[in-house]
Design a protein around this motif. Sequence first.
Motif, PDB file in Angstrom:
ATOM      1  N   ASN A   1       0.239  23.269  82.956  1.00  0.00           N
ATOM      2  CA  ASN A   1       0.382  22.402  84.121  1.00  0.00           C
ATOM      3  C   ASN A   1       1.851  22.218  84.456  1.00  0.00           C
TER       4      ASN A   1
ATOM      5  N   HIS B 256      -0.439  24.917  88.634  1.00  0.00           N
ATOM      6  CA  HIS B 256      -1.105  24.982  87.350  1.00  0.00           C
ATOM      7  C   HIS B 256      -1.736  26.343  87.192  1.00  0.00           C
TER       8      HIS B 256
ATOM      9  N   ILE C 169      -4.414  30.980  89.177  1.00  0.00           N
ATOM     10  CA  ILE C 169      -3.230  30.181  89.493  1.00  0.00           C
ATOM     11  C   ILE C 169      -3.574  29.232  90.615  1.00  0.00           C
ATOM     12  N   GLY C 170      -3.057  28.017  90.525  1.00  0.00           N
ATOM     13  CA  GLY C 170      -3.332  27.067  91.591  1.00  0.00           C
ATOM     14  C   GLY C 170      -2.095  26.290  91.973  1.00  0.00           C
ATOM     15  N   GLY C 171      -2.187  25.607  93.101  1.00  0.00           N
ATOM     16  CA  GLY C 171      -1.068  24.782  93.529  1.00  0.00           C
ATOM     17  C   GLY C 171       0.008  25.590  94.233  1.00  0.00           C
TER      18      GLY C 171
ATOM     19  N   SER D 221      -1.607  17.129  97.180  1.00  0.00           N
ATOM     20  CA  SER D 221      -2.497  17.622  96.131  1.00  0.00           C
ATOM     21  C   SER D 221      -2.398  19.131  95.957  1.00  0.00           C
ATOM     22  N   PRO D 222      -2.204  19.610  94.719  1.00  0.00           N
ATOM     23  CA  PRO D 222      -2.269  21.050  94.491  1.00  0.00           C
ATOM     24  C   PRO D 222      -3.708  21.555  94.436  1.00  0.00           C
ATOM     25  N   TYR D 223      -4.648  20.627  94.280  1.00  0.00           N
ATOM     26  CA  TYR D 223      -6.054  21.000  94.157  1.00  0.00           C
ATOM     27  C   TYR D 223      -6.775  20.875  95.487  1.00  0.00           C
TER      28      TYR D 223
ATOM     29  N   GLN E 284      -6.311  21.442  99.686  1.00  0.00           N
ATOM     30  CA  GLN E 284      -5.013  21.645  99.074  1.00  0.00           C
ATOM     31  C   GLN E 284      -3.927  21.185 100.025  1.00  0.00           C
TER      32      GLN E 284
ATOM     33  N   MET F 241     -10.435  29.271  94.867  1.00  0.00           N
ATOM     34  CA  MET F 241     -10.059  27.980  94.311  1.00  0.00           C
ATOM     35  C   MET F 241      -9.578  27.027  95.399  1.00  0.00           C
TER      36      MET F 241
ATOM     37  N   ASN G  59      -6.906  27.657  97.220  1.00  0.00           N
ATOM     38  CA  ASN G  59      -5.467  27.817  97.427  1.00  0.00           C
ATOM     39  C   ASN G  59      -5.239  28.467  98.782  1.00  0.00           C
TER      40      ASN G  59
END
Lengths: 150, 808
Positions: A81, A87, A113-115, B53-55, B110, B719, B721
């Motif tokens: 993270n 993350h 991979i995210g964000g 938010s990254p999510y 996101q 996801m 993104n």
Amino acid sequence: MELSDEIIINAPKEQVYAALNDPDVLRQCIPGCEELVKHSDTELEAKVVLKVGPVKAKFSGDVQLDTAGAPDAFSLTGQGNGGAAGHAKGGADVTLTADGDRTILRYDAKAEIGGKLAQLGSRLIQSTAKKLAAKFFKSFAEVVNEKTPA
Amino acid sequence: MKDEVTREDRVANLKGMGCSRKRVEDARFTQGKGNYVDDIKLDGMLFGDFVRSPYAHARIKSIDTSAALEVPGVLAVLTADDLRPLGLHWMPTLAGDKQMVLADGKVLFQGQEVAFVVAEDRYAAADGIELVEVDYEELPVIVDPFESLKSDVVLREDLVAEDGSIPAGAHGPRKHHNHIFTWEAGDKDTTDEVIANAEVVAEESMYYHRTHPCPLETCGCVASMDKVNGKLTLWGTFQAPHAIRTVVSLISGIEEHNIRVISPDIGGGFGNKVGAYPGYVCSVVASIVTGKPVKWIEDRMDNLMTTAFARDYWMKGQISATKEGKITGLKCHVTADHGGFDACADPTKFPAGFMNICTGSYDIPTAHLEVDGVYTNKAPGGVSYRCSFRVTEAVYFIERMIEVLAIKLNMDAAELRRINFIRKEQFPYTAALGWEYDSGDYHTAWDKALKAVDYDGLRAEQAQRVEDFKAGKTRKLMGIGLSFFTEIVGAGPVKNCDILGLGMFDSCEIRIHPTGSAIARLGTISQGQGHATTFAQILASEIGLPADSITIEEGDTDTAPYGLGTYGSRSTPVAGAATAMAGRKIRAKAQMIAAYLLEVHDNDVEFDVDRFVVKGAPEKFKTMKEIAFAAYNQAIPGIEPGLEAVSYYDPPNMTYPFGAYVCVMDIDVDTGVPEIRRFYALDDCGTRINPMIIEGQVHGGLTEALAVALGQEIAYDDMGNVKTGTLMDFFLPTAWEVPNYETDFTVTPSPHHPIGAKGVGESPHVGGVPCFSNAVQDAFRPFGNTHTNMPHDHWRIWRTANELGLHD
């Protein structure tokens, strides 16, 4: 993101396996690694500073090892993270094959991979991951060869 | 020799309607002396920015702002908990939904705003943002609207009742917890029957992908609450400043007379700047709380990832026809992906905008349209980017269906269009899905376009190219893209068009000064369309004062008359009409003053370019300049001093510009690279106010169309993104990619508009996208392609060629 490669290390298999599990070796070789703690034979925790394109951050991660097939094969899973930077989670399957005095190390890694990191695009992440992996194995090979009795 | 100024000279000196008057705005823009929101610097001004938010979908377990508050220069960190007592943690959207201003318990896309850090400068704010610790619990992500309608995962927990039932939404009953609305138009039974019994039926599914207008200037605002006067001043990138003022008043409780909203220069709107964003609300609250001005300016990633996106329409069509090619029916079903909140900027009664223009330019006796809106874990919105409220989607749909039908009938697509066009004598024409088209002469425009490009010659060349390709002599295919679009703009009649209850009229207020110059204020706001230039031209022709002597002002709600702003090509149809009507009121009073000065009856004088002359005695006249002074100087019985007028115009109908576009493309099947050899655009926007500005609009709209058709997109991975959130991946054409556009025109005035003008701003984008797409599709038609989804970037074109076996 997927990454796989095959590397030849000039050391016998058992030595390579031992080095891969040595927290001091890993701390030296992982690019950007600031901290690495081995909680048990199968659990690691690390803090790594990563720079991918314009995004730079300190990532806190933990890794679990599945050592059932050691020293011929093992796998690891983990997540990291990086706060606002993003993350990741993923894993890798590693095989070590003896080739005379040398070891052929093969790995297949997959990561999600995210964000913010992910928004930079897979091209940048893929090429950066490849570079970091290459850097790791270069350092690893040097460290292992240093330890090999002459 | 007598120095005579001819009538032609007098007309030319006015620089009124029809001339290519140089833009008055350009002096400041080309010298970098514009005044944009980010140029505003006030004493003690603070800077606010978001923790995002990254999510794409997650619950928020906790937010710890303590470390952020320790950063020197950080004054406050706002979260939903801080906004809740003010009732501002959520705000109404323009589509009858509500959206979170700051994340309340969970995040739905996101980049969603989680906390607002207020600091003394941008750098401290950025440091503060890094240190806000948010504990997220990831939830399953849904990025596919079809999956969303089947999923057990509840995206909008606030829209499900405690007993698990699903209450109706703003537009009627909802079928599923992730369903937003179903909107219908037309006659389902008749259309189904006609299609079931038709001689020929063509079916196709197509996706109009999600993209984004990406204006050069991102969104932003400066909020300044003056505690001494109790007055809030809000500068911002607002395409509808008055509507913003009313909305801010309603949600904040501050009375409207104590709110001043100012839209300064805006660097491109394109629908991205119509709605209210959390940044505006948070800045206002922060200013009230700190007592200082607060500025918020997005960066490029914020803009691309979280602000009003465009399109994301999954369309399924069926079109029926006789064997000879006469269309008998049309059916369209749309699955509309609205993201996490339905923040579509549509008139209230039209949750799918004007999608029901999708019978296009064709005389189709029966049709049925059904649109299902769906929630997903993506940014909220749907209507923007020169779309005229979903007309881009509607025109893409029909212009692709006609091509698909042409393939089914084995007919030439230009000929198929011609035999189905609405004929000139059928106007005003009531389309099967409800709109009454005001005027059109499609056959003349089409013939003119096809002749200009030597259409028959192009088809002959293309046929030869197909032979050459099959013989291995070339690896480049040739595509001829056609598009004949009918636009619907100028929203709109108050009886059915409103934004949050505010009728979509518009306004113009004119004041003539004693020495013969004037100021006119409008309820619209230019974001680059050149209103200060063109509206002065309308007035110059109406009131006989030179355009160079008329100042046009917009955007300050303290002085401008109430209007609904600029988007959907509505300024010329609505505010332009108000301008003409106000000008005519001025002229009516000027006539009386002139008659008084010339000592004749009111009806004995008539208007001639820039003066009133005595009928039959043209040497006796008074110029408008003389009349202006007289209004301030003479005591005229029965007439008040001064010379001013205001008009609020409620249009009786929308206007319907149309156009004929042809694109010639050569595509290298081995690299997937398309070369645009030629692009010809004929536009009919009714009366043409300024040909140069029209041409500029066409160039701009076509370039944005090129972008959308040939590679630009907002793409998500599984996801949630955003994969194309920077200009590295988001395609913006440069001079390298853009061809030399040829523009042409016909003129079919609108019968109901005071000056017959229809508006043109969005036409090139509406008509351009299907034209570029059809060129690609047409290139592969001889090899079996019926439809391939956009965007047609190099990789996808290569893949199309590959799938058709052209690499074997």
